[in-house]
Design a protein around this motif. Structure first.
Motif, PDB file in Angstrom:
ATOM      1  N   VAL A 335       0.844  -1.190   0.000  1.00  0.00           N
ATOM      2  CA  VAL A 335       0.000   0.000   0.000  1.00  0.00           C
ATOM      3  C   VAL A 335       0.880   1.241   0.000  1.00  0.00           C
ATOM      4  O   VAL A 335       1.991   1.238   0.524  1.00  0.00           O
ATOM      5  N   ASP A 336       0.358   2.300  -0.600  1.00  0.00           N
ATOM      6  CA  ASP A 336       1.059   3.584  -0.680  1.00  0.00           C
ATOM      7  C   ASP A 336      -0.017   4.663  -0.625  1.00  0.00           C
ATOM      8  O   ASP A 336      -0.702   4.907  -1.613  1.00  0.00           O
ATOM      9  N   TYR A 337      -0.202   5.293   0.528  1.00  0.00           N
ATOM     10  CA  TYR A 337      -1.316   6.213   0.758  1.00  0.00           C
ATOM     11  C   TYR A 337      -0.963   7.652   0.381  1.00  0.00           C
ATOM     12  O   TYR A 337      -0.008   8.225   0.917  1.00  0.00           O
ATOM     13  N   SER A 338      -1.748   8.236  -0.532  1.00  0.00           N
ATOM     14  CA  SER A 338      -1.623   9.659  -0.844  1.00  0.00           C
ATOM     15  C   SER A 338      -2.693  10.456  -0.104  1.00  0.00           C
ATOM     16  O   SER A 338      -2.738  11.675  -0.180  1.00  0.00           O
ATOM     17  N   GLU A 339      -3.592   9.742   0.610  1.00  0.00           N
ATOM     18  CA  GLU A 339      -4.687  10.377   1.320  1.00  0.00           C
ATOM     19  C   GLU A 339      -4.738   9.858   2.766  1.00  0.00           C
ATOM     20  O   GLU A 339      -4.057   8.899   3.109  1.00  0.00           O
ATOM     21  N   GLU A 340      -5.530  10.522   3.609  1.00  0.00           N
ATOM     22  CA  GLU A 340      -5.731  10.067   4.977  1.00  0.00           C
ATOM     23  C   GLU A 340      -6.983   9.193   5.030  1.00  0.00           C
ATOM     24  O   GLU A 340      -7.985   9.512   4.378  1.00  0.00           O
ATOM     25  N   GLU A 341      -6.929   8.124   5.821  1.00  0.00           N
ATOM     26  CA  GLU A 341      -8.096   7.256   5.933  1.00  0.00           C
ATOM     27  C   GLU A 341      -8.381   6.910   7.393  1.00  0.00           C
ATOM     28  O   GLU A 341      -7.514   6.404   8.114  1.00  0.00           O
ATOM     29  N   PHE A 342      -9.615   7.203   7.824  1.00  0.00           N
ATOM     30  CA  PHE A 342     -10.100   6.747   9.122  1.00  0.00           C
ATOM     31  C   PHE A 342     -10.802   5.411   8.907  1.00  0.00           C
ATOM     32  O   PHE A 342     -11.613   5.276   7.980  1.00  0.00           O
ATOM     33  N   ILE A 343     -10.494   4.429   9.766  1.00  0.00           N
ATOM     34  CA  ILE A 343     -11.054   3.085   9.626  1.00  0.00           C
ATOM     35  C   ILE A 343     -11.639   2.627  10.958  1.00  0.00           C
ATOM     36  O   ILE A 343     -10.994   2.763  12.017  1.00  0.00           O
ATOM     37  N   TYR A 344     -12.863   2.095  10.904  1.00  0.00           N
ATOM     38  CA  TYR A 344     -13.455   1.417  12.052  1.00  0.00           C
ATOM     39  C   TYR A 344     -13.761  -0.011  11.621  1.00  0.00           C
ATOM     40  O   TYR A 344     -14.507  -0.224  10.654  1.00  0.00           O
ATOM     41  N   LEU A 345     -13.155  -0.987  12.293  1.00  0.00           N
ATOM     42  CA  LEU A 345     -13.317  -2.383  11.906  1.00  0.00           C
ATOM     43  C   LEU A 345     -14.635  -2.942  12.441  1.00  0.00           C
ATOM     44  O   LEU A 345     -14.839  -3.048  13.654  1.00  0.00           O
ATOM     45  N   LEU A 346     -15.520  -3.287  11.532  1.00  0.00           N
ATOM     46  CA  LEU A 346     -16.793  -3.907  11.884  1.00  0.00           C
ATOM     47  C   LEU A 346     -16.630  -5.412  12.067  1.00  0.00           C
ATOM     48  O   LEU A 346     -17.420  -6.049  12.763  1.00  0.00           O
ATOM     49  N   ALA A 347     -15.604  -5.974  11.423  1.00  0.00           N
ATOM     50  CA  ALA A 347     -15.309  -7.408  11.538  1.00  0.00           C
ATOM     51  C   ALA A 347     -13.891  -7.640  11.045  1.00  0.00           C
ATOM     52  O   ALA A 347     -13.342  -6.855  10.272  1.00  0.00           O
ATOM     53  N   GLY A 348     -13.279  -8.760  11.527  1.00  0.00           N
ATOM     54  CA  GLY A 348     -11.989  -9.175  10.998  1.00  0.00           C
ATOM     55  C   GLY A 348     -10.779  -8.684  11.767  1.00  0.00           C
ATOM     56  O   GLY A 348     -10.875  -8.106  12.858  1.00  0.00           O
ATOM     57  N   LYS A 349      -9.634  -8.887  11.142  1.00  0.00           N
ATOM     58  CA  LYS A 349      -8.358  -8.556  11.769  1.00  0.00           C
ATOM     59  C   LYS A 349      -7.349  -8.187  10.685  1.00  0.00           C
ATOM     60  O   LYS A 349      -7.274  -8.865   9.648  1.00  0.00           O
ATOM     61  N   VAL A 350      -6.566  -7.125  10.908  1.00  0.00           N
ATOM     62  CA  VAL A 350      -5.618  -6.666   9.910  1.00  0.00           C
ATOM     63  C   VAL A 350      -4.282  -6.320  10.568  1.00  0.00           C
ATOM     64  O   VAL A 350      -4.244  -5.839  11.711  1.00  0.00           O
ATOM     65  N   LYS A 351      -3.214  -6.572   9.846  1.00  0.00           N
ATOM     66  CA  LYS A 351      -1.875  -6.200  10.288  1.00  0.00           C
ATOM     67  C   LYS A 351      -1.283  -5.217   9.291  1.00  0.00           C
ATOM     68  O   LYS A 351      -1.203  -5.503   8.092  1.00  0.00           O
ATOM     69  N   LEU A 352      -0.886  -4.042   9.786  1.00  0.00           N
ATOM     70  CA  LEU A 352      -0.261  -3.020   8.951  1.00  0.00           C
ATOM     71  C   LEU A 352       1.224  -2.939   9.300  1.00  0.00           C
ATOM     72  O   LEU A 352       1.588  -2.806  10.481  1.00  0.00           O
ATOM     73  N   THR A 353       2.049  -3.033   8.278  1.00  0.00           N
ATOM     74  CA  THR A 353       3.501  -2.977   8.477  1.00  0.00           C
ATOM     75  C   THR A 353       4.076  -1.833   7.657  1.00  0.00           C
ATOM     76  O   THR A 353       3.867  -1.760   6.435  1.00  0.00           O
ATOM     77  N   ALA A 354       4.742  -0.912   8.338  1.00  0.00           N
ATOM     78  CA  ALA A 354       5.344   0.244   7.660  1.00  0.00           C
ATOM     79  C   ALA A 354       6.618  -0.165   6.939  1.00  0.00           C
ATOM     80  O   ALA A 354       7.173  -1.251   7.169  1.00  0.00           O
ATOM     81  N   ALA A 355       7.112   0.726   6.075  1.00  0.00           N
ATOM     82  CA  ALA A 355       8.314   0.432   5.295  1.00  0.00           C
ATOM     83  C   ALA A 355       9.533   0.203   6.185  1.00  0.00           C
ATOM     84  O   ALA A 355      10.484  -0.490   5.792  1.00  0.00           O
ATOM     85  N   ASN A 356       9.506   0.769   7.413  1.00  0.00           N
ATOM     86  CA  ASN A 356      10.638   0.582   8.335  1.00  0.00           C
ATOM     87  C   ASN A 356      10.548  -0.728   9.116  1.00  0.00           C
ATOM     88  O   ASN A 356      11.387  -1.007   9.992  1.00  0.00           O
ATOM     89  N   GLY A 357       9.509  -1.533   8.850  1.00  0.00           N
ATOM     90  CA  GLY A 357       9.376  -2.834   9.485  1.00  0.00           C
ATOM     91  C   GLY A 357       8.500  -2.865  10.718  1.00  0.00           C
ATOM     92  O   GLY A 357       8.133  -3.937  11.208  1.00  0.00           O
ATOM     93  N   ARG A 358       8.120  -1.697  11.256  1.00  0.00           N
ATOM     94  CA  ARG A 358       7.266  -1.658  12.443  1.00  0.00           C
ATOM     95  C   ARG A 358       5.831  -1.997  12.051  1.00  0.00           C
ATOM     96  O   ARG A 358       5.340  -1.548  11.011  1.00  0.00           O
TER      97      ARG A 358
END
Length: 398
Positions: A335-358
């Motif tokens: 992913v490469d975000y040019s915009e801001e996104e607010f997210i509310y999870l209604l279901a499921g599970k997600v892992k976000l990993t930045a380019a620096n590995g965190r």
């Protein structure tokens, strides 16, 4: 009307087969009438920019106007003249061959400037909009149906669509059109997407091209060309379904003289009405069928075969703020975000990993914001259903 001749006889014949005699853009007579709905054209002088084969001009003449069609392609204009003559409308519709650049008319020559499918191919939009402003009478209207794009950079899918089209495109966002029209001095500006009308039409056209119309196109152009157009339409559907390709309308009026406007009580009331309506709360219907669900597959995933669905419930006038419901199956992708996104999870599970590995993991019931400039990976660990609100702050500046 692009910046150069691109419509050969084969392409023109094909477009008429899809969109009807005299039309090089979708919608036919009904869309022409919708584009100018509410405008009194009886006895009015109309300029059609990028008039093509003359179909729209005959419709406008039927509404009482005297029309001048302007185009840069001599063979296309010759076809248009023959069609108009065959319909007995040569006294109401004329055509003028021109070169890209300033409009070849005196100031205040027309009551309406109309166009369909032309400005998406004109790169120098601000200069051309300025020319439209110049040739309109005070109080005259500029009414257009054309193809626009969503905020953010052009994707590989859009580039592939451009390549398949074989035409020169210069699509801009709804926000761009609104900003430029305002900058040039237009008033009563309305810019809106078509609500998915052409997306649905394009799906129907693709089905016809791959089915009942395929033998006719093959007979006209050859099987290889018929297959090419099927793929061309498929490529267009990808960007339409993603919301990157955004057909729509814009309309704006050249103001009356300042002195006349300042003495008009009605004009003052109208301004006040527009201010109030701009602040009105807009209801958004969530229940029931809702907006169309757009299904896509993530291109070039890192792992899995993730599929997504999007129900976009709201897009503001700039095209820079959108919100809705999005789902995704298991998988991982860049992913490469040019915009801001607010997210509310209604279901499921997600892992976000930045380019620096965190990395951070979020589950159902949690909310988070992905900032503009974030680069890394999105990994759906359990099927996701999220509410999103996306703000592209560059939309109003483009």
């Amino acid at each position: 009307m692009s910046d150069g001749g691109e419509y050969n006889d084969d392409l023109v014949a094909f477009l008429e087969l899809i969109w009807g005699r005299g039309f090089m853009a979708p919608g036919g007579p009904a869309l022409v009438k919708k584009t100018v709905a509410g405008l009194d054209l009886e006895g009015k002088r109309v300029l059609d920019i990028g008039s093509g084969l003359g179909g729209p001009d005959m419709v406008l003449a039927g509404l009482g106007a005297t029309v001048v069609g302007l185009d840069i392609e001599a063979p296309v204009i010759e076809r248009a003249r023959k069609l108009v003559a065959a319909r007995g409308l040569s006294d109401r519709v004329s055509f003028k061959l021109t070169e890209p650049g300033p409009l070849p008319f005196a100031d205040a020559s027309f009551d309406l400037a109309y166009s369909s499918g032309a400005f998406t191919q004109i790169a120098a939009k601000e200069a051309m909009f300025g020319e439209v402003f110049r040739v309109l009478e005070p109080g005259g209207w500029f009414a257009v149906y054309d193809w626009m794009k969503g905020p953010g950079p052009i994707s590989d899918d859009m580039r592939y669509f451009y390549k398949m089209e074989g035409l020169t495109y210069a699509m801009e966002t709804p926000a761009f059109h609104r900003r430029v029209l305002k900058k040039l001095g237009f008033d009563r500006i309305e810019v809106e997407e078509d609500g998915g009308w052409y997306r649905d039409e394009a799906h129907r056209e693709h089905a016809q091209l791959a089915g009942a119309l395929h033998p006719r196109v093959a007979a006209l152009l050859g099987r290889e060309k018929a297959d090419y157009f099927v793929e061309n339409w498929r490529a267009m559907l990808v960007v339409l379904d993603k919301g990157e390709h955004r057909p729509g309308f814009w309309r704006a009026q050249k103001p009356l003289a300042a002195a006349k406007r300042s003495t008009s009580t009605a004009s003052g009331k109208e301004k006040m009405s527009r201010k109030v309506s701009a602040r009105t709360v807009l209801p958004v219907k969530i229940g029931g069928k809702g907006p169309k669900t757009v299904k896509t597959k993530i291109a070039n995933p890192i792992s899995g075969s993730p599929k997504t669905t999007t129900q976009n419930f709201y897009t503001d006038a700039t095209g820079g703020f959108v919100s809705g419901i999005w789902t995704a199956t298991k998988g991982k992708w860049a992913v490469d975000y040019s915009e801001e996104e607010f997210i509310y999870l209604l279901a499921g599970k997600v892992k976000l990993t930045a380019a620096n590995g965190r990395s951070k993991t979020f589950s159902k019931g949690e909310a988070f914001v992905i900032p503009a400039g974030f680069k890394g990976t999105w990994e759906t660990l359990a099927p996701i259903r999220k509410f999103y609100a996306i703000q592209d702050r560059s939309a109003g500046k483009k």
